[in-house]
Scaffold this active site. Structure first.
Site, short mmCIF file in Angstrom:
data_model
loop_
_atom_site.label_atom_id
_atom_site.label_comp_id
_atom_site.label_asym_id
_atom_site.label_seq_id
_atom_site.Cartn_x
_atom_site.Cartn_y
_atom_site.Cartn_z
N HIS A 194 -5.26 2.10 5.74
CA HIS A 194 -4.78 1.93 7.10
C HIS A 194 -4.06 3.19 7.55
CE1 HIS A 194 -4.86 -2.25 5.49
NE2 HIS A 194 -5.56 -2.38 6.59
N GLU A 206 0.84 -1.20 0.00
CA GLU A 206 0.00 0.00 0.00
C GLU A 206 0.87 1.25 0.00
OE1 GLU A 206 -2.42 -0.41 3.51
OE2 GLU A 206 -3.78 -1.79 2.49
#
Ligand code: SF4
Lengths: 302, 73, 403
Positions: free
Chosen positions: A256, A215
């Site tokens: 996140h 990510e």
């Protein structure tokens, strides 16, 4: 074989009487995992799906061998729970809890390092070696879990718990299957990064390739690229980088806590560049992963 | 209110087994509340569709509680 | 969460790290008065959040009150990204002999906090490290010991930068205090980007920059209250949240079970109920790759309650121009497909709409999918299982929205 867990891996669940813990305790037991106790302070003496609940970790470790602990307590109590497990001599610690302070996460990791223990997470789901052991909440209900994670030759590491299952499932459907899948956690600082676990996969005969899901944010992919250059690994690595739309949005976090891009090297574009330069294959579409893995294994003469 | 789940109670079975307090305690989504006396429970309608189908209530009182999935009927 | 420089300096004040006298002005008039009180030359700094942690916008030097007023007018009219400055910080200009740079942050590779010092001030330290690595010194420290038991680490850092004598002891104190501040206030970065040293040898923090981890908000209520920052102030570089984004935050705050955040509104017409964290990123990429125009970004995770999924579906459908939603997820293990299905269908029905018309696709395989499929069948909603990849599902949904 797989990594981190084994046939006779025995673990406990800290915070076992919580809503999510109840769920996955039942599913781990259904999967065949050996949960040999649970801890919730003040609830000692009860039972949950046949698992005894204790007030302290030591009450369990003093009677029997405990290889691992899954921590699911609220974030305020997570450092204390982790210290308790580590000091009682448990060596593999999975922290599922989300929202742990960065300072606390580092405290836990430092403490673990001093005691020769390993931390996976925080903000992760755990580990599965198909047919051998399920350690944590990864994979959901036991039957689903068996479908999504079939035994095979690919090691998976993912910063997203959900994508661990998604990718493992695709690899299983393709016939390649999984050696071990590890949800490593989505926080900015986690106990075990890709390159920390690579040597374990390297030493595992069953593993023929490694897939990572990554990510935006953080140095972990650059670190893996460096590891890959420094160690002439026998394992081909295939990566998928999500959140490419965030390339135009520096300073913003979507996924996140770890996804915020502060620096050039944190951006998806730069990660892809660094990994490709290190010989890591980067998939453009999530659905391309199994095909790329097959190609890479063949190229290595596997 | 609830569209997906229905909870059927047998008051006398719950009272007989002394399961009321246990039901309130085990349900993770607070579907049971104290009833008219400490031997009975009431249902909080607003929470019924939150039922996780964990079966803990039925384990606590196998004769007194039945959880019905309305989408299976 | 980003702090404005005047707030960061209030944190320094708690630790006795000196910084220039000054104050905050919201208008040119206020700035003029401040400059008059301070006397002499002043520095006027625009208070605005930027995507880069180090570059906080524009700074002007001003000689006297009139110049300060003029500079303030100019600065308050600036457009920096999506934002305009909220105020300016007016400070006395301090004469210094030299400037250094100092930062404490976390090193995700070593998994330790690290203090970084350089003799190259007023630059992005990462860039300095890339260009001239020997001019940036680092020292890791521990979170397990109080700073008083590891001041030696601060000292070693300062020594490695070449300082000695009383300079060494003075700067060691600054480093140690800054590290204390970082650990105490949940900061991810605490930086004195220009640490000046005056003729008499004292250190003074000229340019300061701090960022607190987002979760810190809940633990640092007292600090935020002291600073007068309401809980709802997001401090995003994208600007103030839209009413829809605020509503999503409220839904999240109402119920601790599961998360539907982050929620971000976009200009498109395709409502997204997607999850979780990583899945959302992947799905959003897939939707845009296949030509879809998302109306929003929303991550569902942590096994949200039925009520939460229900409110999210209603919220997304309440947006002007959005009459279809796609419910997509990676293979779920914690979040339950059946609870999400219950929630979105309930939400759609509550709006008086038809689930099978409104929900373009339900691709949420995994935990409790068998129950989810039964529910979806009952209401005639188009769904697919895990054999359909996320990219494929996104393509199908986009095609339906575009009709
Ligand atoms: S099955 Fe579980 S969630 Fe449902 S009512 Fe019973 S105890 Fe509550």
């Amino acid at each position: 074989m797989g990594i981190l867990v084994h046939e006779d891996f025995r673990f406990i669940v800290q915070g076992i009487t919580g809503r999510e813990a109840l769920n996955f305790t039942r599913e781990c037991l259904n999967y065949g995992s050996k949960i040999i106790g649970g801890v919730t302070p003040g609830r000692g003496g009860r039972e949950v799906y046949g698992v005894k609940v204790y007030d302290t970790v030591r009450e369990i470790t003093e009677q029997t061998r405990v290889d691992g602990s899954v921590i699911t307590v609220p974030y305020q109590f997570a450092p204390d729970a982790a210290f308790e497990a580590i000091e009682a001599g448990i060596k593999e610690i999975i922290i599922i809890t989300e929202g742990i302070q960065r300072k606390s996460a580092v405290e836990i990791i430092e403490f673990a390092r001093q005691h020769g223990a390993r931390v996976i997470g925080p903000n992760c789901l755990g580990v599965i070696t198909p047919g051998v052991c399920r350690f944590g909440s990864l994979g959901g209900p036991a039957d689903d879990c068996k479908r999504a994670f079939g035994a095979g030759c690919v090691g998976v590491m993912s910063r997203s718990g959900g994508m661990t299952t998604e990718i493992s499932n695709a690899l299983t459907l393709s016939g390649l299957g999984i050696s071990t899948s590890v949800s490593i956690g989505g926080d900015p600082v986690v106990g075990s990064s890709y390159s920390d676990l690579m040597p374990l996969f390297e030493a595992d005969e069953q593993t023929k390739a490694v897939v990572i899901y990554s990510e935006p944010g953080g140095p972990m992919e650059a670190q893996l690229a460096q590891w890959s250059k420094d160690n002439n690994s026998r394992l081909p690595i295939v990566a998928f980088v999500s959140g490419r739309f965030m390339d135009d949005m520096p300073g913003v976090s979507f996924g996140h806590a770890g996804t915020v891009v502060h620096r050039k090297v944190d951006s998806p574009a730069e990660k892809i560049r660094a990994m490709r330069a290190a010989g890591i294959a980067v998939a453009d579409e999530i659905g391309d992963i199994p095909k790329l893995v097959k190609e890479r294994i063949e190229a290595k003469g596997g | 209110m609830a569209m997906f789940i229905r909870i059927d109670l047998k008051e006398d079975a719950i009272a007989e087994a002394g399961a009321a307090a246990k039901l309130i305690e085990v349900c993770p989504v607070k579907i049971f509340a104290a009833g008219a006396d400490d031997k009975s429970v009431s249902i909080i309608d607003d929470n019924v569709d939150e039922c996780t189908l964990c079966d803990l209530c039925m384990e606590a009182s196998p004769k007194g509680v039945k959880v019905v999935k309305l989408y299976e009927e | 969460m980003r702090f404005y420089e005047y707030e960061s300096k209030k944190i320094l004040a708690k630790y006795g790290i000196p910084f220039p006298k000054g104050g905050v002005a919201k208008t040119a008039e206020e700035a003029k008065n401040l400059a008059a009180d301070l006397g002499g030359k002043v520095v006027v700094k625009a208070m605005v959040l930027t995507s880069s942690l180090t570059d906080r916008g524009t700074v002007r030097e001003a000689n006297g009150p009139d110049e300060a007023a003029k500079a303030t007018e100019e600065l308050l009219a600036l457009k920096v990204g999506a934002l305009t400055p909220v105020s300016v910080l007016v400070e006395e200009q301090v004469e210094v002999e030299r400037e250094l740079a100092l930062q404490v942050t976390y090193d995700g590779v070593a998994k330790l906090p690290v203090m970084i010092a350089s003799d190259v001030p007023r630059k992005n330290l990462d860039d300095v490290a890339d260009d001239t690595p020997d001019r940036v010194k680092r020292r890791h420290f521990s979170t397990l010991h109080p700073m008083r038991a590891q001041t030696f680490r601060c000292k070693e850092l300062v020594r490695s930068l070449g300082l000695g004598g009383s300079d060494l002891n003075r700067m060691t104190q600054v480093v140690s205090k800054l590290a204390d501040a970082m650990l105490e206030y949940d900061l991810t970065v605490a930086e004195i980007n220009a640490l000046g040293q005056t003729k008499d040898g004292k250190f003074i923090a000229l340019d300061v920059n701090m960022d607190m981890e987002e979760e810190g908000r809940f633990r640092q209520g007292a600090l935020l209250e002291e600073f007068g920052i309401p809980m709802t102030e997001t401090r995003g570089v994208r600007g103030e949240p839209t009413p829809m984004e605020r509503e999503a935050q409220a839904i999240d705050a109402d119920d601790p079970r599961g998360l539907i955040s982050p929620f971000v509104e976009f200009d498109g017409n395709m409502g997204l109920v997607i999850g979780a964290g990583g899945g959302s990123l992947t799905i959003f990429d897939a939707v845009t790759r296949h030509g879809g125009k998302p109306a929003n970004y929303a991550a569902i995770g942590g096994n949200p309650s039925v009520k939460k999924a229900q409110r999210l579906a209603k919220l997304v459908l309440s947006k002007e121009g959005v009459d279809k939603i796609a419910v997509m997820s990676n293979v779920v293990s914690n979040t339950r497909a059946d609870l999400v299905a219950r929630g979105v269908i309930k939400g759609v029905l509550e709006l008086g709409l038809e689930p099978k018309e409104v929900i373009t696709i339900f691709r949420c395989p995994g935990a409790w999918e068998a129950d989810a499929f039964k529910i979806l069948e009952k209401y005639g909603v188009d769904y697919c299982d895990r054999s359909v990849s996320l990219s494929e599902a996104a393509k199908r949904a986009v095609a339906k929205v575009q009709g």
